[in-house]
Design an enzyme around this catalytic site. Sequence first.
Site, PDB file in Angstrom:
ATOM      1  N   GLY A   1       0.922  -1.306   0.397  1.00 14.82           N
ATOM      2  CA  GLY A   1      -0.142   0.142   0.082  1.00 14.82           C
ATOM      3  C   GLY A   1       0.908   1.304   0.186  1.00 14.82           C
ATOM      4  O   GLY A   1       2.141   1.273  -0.421  1.00 14.82           O
ATOM      5  N   ASN A   2       0.502   2.542   0.636  1.00 17.17           N
ATOM      6  CA  ASN A   2       0.969   3.782   0.375  1.00 17.17           C
ATOM      7  C   ASN A   2       0.289   4.374   1.213  1.00 17.17           C
ATOM      8  O   ASN A   2      -0.623   4.101   1.816  1.00 17.17           O
ATOM      9  CB  ASN A   2       1.572   4.562  -0.751  1.00 17.17           C
ATOM     10  CG  ASN A   2       0.130   4.507  -1.314  1.00 17.17           C
ATOM     11  OD1 ASN A   2      -0.553   5.799  -1.310  1.00 17.17           O
ATOM     12  ND2 ASN A   2      -0.560   3.978  -3.016  1.00 17.17           N
TER      13      ASN A   2
END
Length: 408
Positions: free
Chosen positions: A207-208
């Site tokens: 993810g980020n």
Amino acid sequence: MKLKDKKILLGITGSIAAYKAASLTRLLIKAGCEVQILMTKAATDFITPLTLSTLSKKNVYSDVHSGESWNNHVEMGLWADAMIVAPATATTLSKMANGLCDNIIVASYLSAKCPVFFAPAMDLDMWKHGATQQNIDKLKKWGNHLIPVGVGELASGLVGEGRMAEPEAIVEHLESFFGQKNDLENVKALVTAGPTYEHLDPVRFIGNHSSGKMGVAIAKALADRGADVKLVLGPSKLKVEHEGVEVIQVVSAQDMYKACNKRWRYTNVAVLAAAVADYRPVTQAKSKIKKKEKSLNLDLEKTIDIAATLGGKKKPNQLLIGFALETNNEEANAKRKIKRKNFDFIVLNSLNDKGAGFNVDTNKVSIIHKNNKIKKFELKTKVAVAQDIVDEISTLAKKNSKKKKSKK
Ligand code: PMT
């Protein structure tokens, strides 16, 4: 009609111009507003709370608590469609600009999620002073709206700038703000926001750091101006409550693509603010991957580029706006993305700018058009950045519809 049913939080501070707050309240009520008045202690020396509560038909608050009960400034800040500080003294402007929260007006201002207007009132030299002007610049940069002062005789006997705008002018200002609000009334908008999660197994993902704040602010700003907004939101903690925004929750880049692709042909304007994963695991393990070897190799494959896909099918009556989050060669990279993804303009933000990018309430952006025209903005709240982006969209949409008419 433009102000009918609007909820207005009116903050009155200690200036002789406070007497004008009575006619401002009357005009707002006449225009159909619901008005909640807050006063500083100093303001109560110039005009009585009784006068103002009689006119507004509501209790007036001049402290964060009255007797035993707490006057909930957070709730008031959320309740209002607009907050007006009028008159705004030099002291109050300074407190607002520096977050000095020692009265109910500044406390409500700091909690407010609505547009905030301020109508300064002070003597000529105080108005001209660098400190005052710097505070005003700061407030404007954060997206607050200055209602310009008038010129005339001041309480000191001096003549010049510094008079609070007349109540009629303040109401006109609000009317034009809320009138402009419907400039996107027939527009169907699609906005992406937040991160995407690409699962490796039931417990882990790639993810980020995107929080969704930027995209959510854009969705709300579009809806505030009348657009019918579909917000495709990746995993985010944000709660989006706005009658003009329908939220479609997604998890992965593929889900986000499906949600956008399905809606694109019914869309006039799409703003892609999401931080979409560029790669995902080739396979997703059905159960938790166990720790075995010293290292673990992951096979990744490219996700679909949502922007490039929509851009490839874009019709002349559609606008596609992208974002570029860069760490180096910012402008050159952003310009390449405009071409590759067929954006009408791109909003560039760089992780090299303090206060910009992921998971903060502010951003510093440049808007780069497909003809390479560039507009650079100061660091502002994401709510104010969203307004700048929506202004740009509105101007572009008007230009396009003029072109279409002149072709007929
Ligand atoms: O959510 P916040 O915490 O408020 O943070 C805001 C933000 C930093 C996420 C936002 O301002 C931002 O920059 N969003 C885009 C981030 C990004 O992924 O940029 P990019 O340069 O990698 O992508 C370029 C454009 O293509 C973007 O419009 C992106 O949405 C789009 N894209 C990218 C990959 C992909 N597979 N599909 C896409 O549509």
